[in-house]
Design a protein around this motif. Structure first.
Motif, mmCIF file in Angstrom:
data_model
loop_
_atom_site.group_PDB
_atom_site.id
_atom_site.type_symbol
_atom_site.label_atom_id
_atom_site.label_comp_id
_atom_site.label_asym_id
_atom_site.label_seq_id
_atom_site.Cartn_x
_atom_site.Cartn_y
_atom_site.Cartn_z
ATOM 1 N N LYS A 48 19.304 56.121 14.557
ATOM 2 C CA LYS A 48 18.475 55.285 13.824
ATOM 3 C C LYS A 48 19.152 54.034 13.088
ATOM 4 O O LYS A 48 18.355 53.228 12.361
ATOM 5 C CB LYS A 48 17.774 56.138 12.594
ATOM 6 N N SER A 135 11.329 59.656 10.976
ATOM 7 C CA SER A 135 10.331 59.003 11.897
ATOM 8 C C SER A 135 11.411 58.181 12.895
ATOM 9 O O SER A 135 12.465 57.754 12.811
ATOM 10 C CB SER A 135 9.574 57.769 11.175
ATOM 11 N N ASN A 137 12.003 55.741 14.639
ATOM 12 C CA ASN A 137 12.175 54.123 14.447
ATOM 13 C C ASN A 137 13.574 53.740 14.012
ATOM 14 O O ASN A 137 14.123 54.328 13.215
ATOM 15 C CB ASN A 137 10.936 53.527 13.695
ATOM 16 N N SER A 143 7.072 52.866 11.566
ATOM 17 C CA SER A 143 6.943 54.207 12.256
ATOM 18 C C SER A 143 6.108 54.323 13.588
ATOM 19 O O SER A 143 5.093 53.713 13.402
ATOM 20 C CB SER A 143 6.417 55.320 11.183
ATOM 21 N N HIS A 223 10.113 48.188 3.641
ATOM 22 C CA HIS A 223 10.211 49.126 4.837
ATOM 23 C C HIS A 223 9.055 48.827 5.658
ATOM 24 O O HIS A 223 8.340 48.435 5.108
ATOM 25 C CB HIS A 223 10.090 50.235 3.704
HETATM 26 MG MG MG Z 1 10.907 56.560 8.204
#
Ligand code: MG
Ligand code: TXA
Length: 320
Positions: A48, A135, A137, A143, A223
């Motif tokens: 990630k 998540s 991503n 996400s 985010h």
């Molecule tokens: Mg997340």
């Protein structure tokens, strides 16, 4: 690219061998690994590109199993667990040493939840270890709510994506911790609304996101952000300042805007329902990133129920 399928046996084998896979949940897809294996946890951070200070959520199949991972569950935590699990709520509880420090970024609490996606619940029941799953991503991006979203971004880094179709809720879980008096605090709005929680637990505190709140770094101000800049506000007002309306994308709650090409517009909920909007939101943001536009204009949705979580994600998508 990863293989996308519904083979729980394969998912189980991959995880038992220390590898990562993507799993569907009712909220968003997760990037999963063995929560008892520091090697697998380290891979989650690496795949990630997530900073090690941002702790992970541990997923398991039953309250009985949760009790083997944590110490003394506050009474209200148990009330919330019994009411909302399996489902989109994550509880911050005192961790036991079976949970590696790497999973919690050294904190003495662990985030735990029981998801309600049938394939993943079955997988969790079969495994004799819980799964860490942020998540699925790259850190800071939107996400994923379908297997294809995961494959687009992480397909060259994992071998298998367990396919549960489009996520039922479409927003991450609500994160709830407890203060010294064991009163609940909402740290992240999500798929379980504040009203639902308050019906069970009475008035709760909300610690709204801020970049100065290291308790839940996923609360970072910027985010869930698309690459194309997003402005949140009254769309009609924003449009008045735009010269070339062919280069504008719109994410509206329920209506189209006549002066902008239809193909550049997404209505989150033509039916006016917040749960419909929640389900569409992350797909809509991703969709905008594929269009030939210079800016995205979005409007807040009604601020109650799931609307609080939707507006929170929109604000963070808009933050620089
Ligand atoms: Mg997340
Ligand atoms: O719905 C969800 O929660 C999804 C699905 C896959 O379960 N998972 C998810 O994980 O959204 P992630 O890693 O993207 O977000 C987890 C959030 C982060 O903001 C993290 O900082 C916070 O949970 N968190 C995890 N452990 C924590 C802890 N011990 N104390 C405070 N915050 C914590």
């Amino acid at each position: 690219m990863a293989v996308i399928g519904t083979d729980i046996g394969r998912a189980e084998e991959e995880l038992k061998s220390g590898r990562l896979i993507a799993i569907p949940t009712e909220t968003v897809y997760g990037l999963a690994g063995n929560a008892f294996d520091p090697g697998a946890i380290a891979k989650v951070f690496e795949v990630k590109a997530r900073p090690f200070f941002d702790p992970l959520i541990v997923h398991t199949a039953s309250l009985e199993r949760v009790k083997t991972l944590v110490d003394d569950i506050p009474g209200l935590a148990e009330t919330l667990a019994e009411k909302f699990w399996p489902g989109p709520i994550t509880l911050l509880l005192k961790k036991r040493s079976v949970i590696p420090d790497l999973a919690t970024s050294g904190m003495d609490t662990v985030a735990v939840r029981i998801p309600r996606q049938p394939l993943t619940l079955e997988l969790l029941e079969r495994l004799d270890f819980p799964l860490v799953a942020p998540s699925a991503n790259p850190f800071g991006y939107i996400s994923p709510t379908t297997a294809a979203h995961v494959n687009d971004q992480l397909g060259d880094k994992i071998d298998y994506i367990l396919d549960g179709g489009a996520c039922e809720v479409g927003l991450e879980s609500t994160i709830v911790g407890f203060d010294q008096d064991q009163r609940p605090i909402i740290y992240r709005f999500g798929g379980t609304s504040q009203e639902q929680i308050e019906q069970m637990a009475g008035k709760v505190k909300v610690m709204p996101h801020s970049s100065s709140n290291p308790k839940a770094p996923g609360m970072l101000k910027s985010h869930y952000a698309p690459r194309i800049p997003l402005t949140l506000g009254d769309i009609e007002t924003s449009l008045q300042e735009v010269r070339n309306r062919d280069k504008v994308g719109i994410i509206s709650f329920r209506s189209y805007f006549d002066t902008v090409p239809r193909e550049n517009q997404v209505r989150l909920a033509p039916d006016g329902q917040l749960d419909t909007a929640a389900k569409q939101l992350f797909s809509a943001l991703r969709d905008m990133d594929t269009k030939d536009i210079d800016m995205i204009l979005a409007e807040p949705v009604p601020a109650h129920g799931l609307g609080l979580a939707i507006n929170d994600r929109l604000r963070r998508a808009a933050a620089k």
